[in-house]
Scaffold this active site. Structure first.
Site, short mmCIF file in Angstrom:
data_model
loop_
_atom_site.label_atom_id
_atom_site.label_comp_id
_atom_site.label_asym_id
_atom_site.label_seq_id
_atom_site.Cartn_x
_atom_site.Cartn_y
_atom_site.Cartn_z
N ASP A 154 -0.13 -3.52 -3.23
CA ASP A 154 0.56 -4.79 -2.93
C ASP A 154 0.48 -5.77 -4.10
O ASP A 154 0.56 -6.98 -3.91
CB ASP A 154 -0.02 -5.45 -1.68
CG ASP A 154 -0.07 -4.51 -0.49
OD1 ASP A 154 0.97 -3.92 -0.18
OD2 ASP A 154 -1.15 -4.36 0.10
N LYS A 163 4.21 -4.42 -7.85
CA LYS A 163 4.75 -3.39 -8.74
C LYS A 163 6.26 -3.30 -8.63
O LYS A 163 6.94 -3.04 -9.63
CB LYS A 163 4.12 -2.04 -8.42
CG LYS A 163 2.62 -1.97 -8.68
CD LYS A 163 2.06 -0.60 -8.37
CE LYS A 163 2.13 -0.24 -6.91
NZ LYS A 163 1.33 -1.15 -6.02
#
Length: 433
Positions: free
Chosen positions: A13, A16
């Site tokens: 999380d 990316k």
């Protein structure tokens, strides 16, 4: 030309999806190399939010070719639904835009049922999986009883594999979990139907990527989850079921290590974690609630609230070493705005000794005491900042201190969810091979 790997440096999380979306402008091929639809990458373009679970994040650039490698486990229903939604937006109008490897393993309904039942049975000792069947699918792969995408085109082979697998699992479902039996015929029928739908997209990814490389194309490799969820190097057993580190880009795609030019790590300006497991810098106070609220810290796949804490440089040092990271993309620095004081974890105290890395491997990680440095916060809004020099002095000091502590460059600083709310300090595709 350059080939770049993007990996998460925390517990997933990290943002990316946004980083890959931005860098996709400079790459020709975007390759997803591990994980499954337990990962969700959220991208905001022109105020429209798109959540991708299996598709490489570069798919929103209509001219790019995207690849799903054999290291990914695929739920055919999820892939087809995601593909259909993107086509409705005018993307993926030709099958050539997406290549899915024949050798990628398939998540079936019995994988998902087993995942849910195990978590329910474990109670307080549960891992905190998303229940998407990822772990059981990877288990079948390792046990050499898995179903691969190519099998969806071979009716005789598929029906035999499903029947053999369910012969054992139905005994477990009924006898141990007291659940209803699953019908192999119905499951096989559904998988065969998706096989025909997805047939135009199937390919041998290693051959495709090799040919694109020979033609001078640039590759962007996209990982899922984060380093601390790696099955070998993460906070085991509270990890995912695949290798999330940069080395997985090679065996999860079918390219040699010499094809990789650089590795970029993605980190939030603080730390979050979903699910169970140790989290040394976790905050259960107003600061933690500020990070969760301002950062919108809820899982894009499950909607679960994320646990929040201060930036942990012990975790990041480990990730930098394991991945060979050359530079960091730091996301969500805007979320820190409004806090009077900020903290950065620089070490762990365990049994009276301060460690710069994990003490005794991973033992006692739930017992360590974070050692913090404190910095001043800032009140200014960062949404309109478009140059590093425009940042508040306190924000620049924070970024400079992170860079000094980790001894790596900052490639990118994200100030918000949108593409334009980003400071690009370096471009790995402009540096060449």
């Amino acid at each position: 030309m350059a080939n770049v790997v993007i990996v998460g440096t925390q517990w997933g999380d990290e943002g990316k999806g946004k980083v890959v979306d931005i860098l996709s402008e400079f790459a020709d091929i975007i390759v997803r190399f591990q994980g499954g639809n337990n990962a969700g990458h959220t991208i905001v373009v022109n105020d429209e939010k798109t959540i991708l679970h299996l598709m490489p994040s570069g798919i929103l650039h209509g001219t790019k070719k995207c690849v799903i490698g054999p290291g990914v486990v695929i739920d055919p229903e999820v892939l087809w639904n995601e593909l259909t939604r993107l086509q409705q937006k005018g993307l993926l109008q030709k099958p050539e835009a997406l290549r899915v490897d024949y050798h990628a393993h398939v998540i079936t309904p019995y994988h998902k049922q087993l995942d849910h039942l195990r978590e329910a049975k474990a109670g307080a000792r549960k891992i905190g999986t998303t229940g998407r069947g990822i772990g059981p699918c990877y288990e079948d792969r390792a046990a050499r009883r898995g179903i691969r995408m190519a099998d969806l085109l071979n009716e005789t082979l598929l029906r035999r594999k499903v029947s053999e697998n369910l012969e054992v699992l139905n005994f477990l479902f009924e006898g141990y979990y007291k659940e209803n039996l699953l019908e192999p015929e119905a499951i096989s029928d559904t998988l065969l139907e998706y096989g025909q739908k997805l047939k135009p997209y199937l390919d041998d990814v290693s051959i495709f990527v090799a040919e694109q490389t020979r033609q001078g194309r640039s590759l962007l490799f996209e990982g899922a989850q984060g380093t601390m969820l790696d099955i070998d190097h993460g906070t085991y057993p509270f990890v995912t079921s695949s290798n999330t580190v940069s080395g997985a880009a090679c065996h999860g795609t079918g390219v040699g290590p010499s094809s990789i030019d650089t590795v970029i790590g993605v980190s939030k300006a603080y730390t979050t974690r979903v699910g169970m497991g140790p989290f040394p810098t976790e905050l259960d106070d107003d600061n933690g609630r500020h990070l969760q609220s301002q950062g919108g810290e809820y899982g894009s796949t499950t909607g679960r609230p994320r646990r929040c804490g201060w930036l942990d440089c012990v975790v990041l040092r480990r990730a930098i070493r394991l991945n060979g990271i050359r530079a960091l993309a730091l996301t969500k620095i805007d979320v820190l705005g409004g806090l009077d004081k900020l903290r950065i974890c620089v070490g762990y105290k365990y049994n009276g000794t301060v460690y710069p890395d994990f003490p005794l491997g991973l033992a006692g990680l739930d017992q360590v005491e974070p050692v913090y440095e404190e910095l001043d916060g800032w009140k200014e809004d960062l949404n309109d900042v478009r140059d590093f020099d425009e940042l508040p002095a306190a924000a620049k000091r924070y970024l400079d201190r992170v860079r000094d502590l980790l001894e790596v460059d900052l490639m990118m600083v994200s100030l918000g969810a949108k593409r334009g709310e980003t400071l690009m300090l370096q471009n790995p595709f402009r540096q060449g091979r």
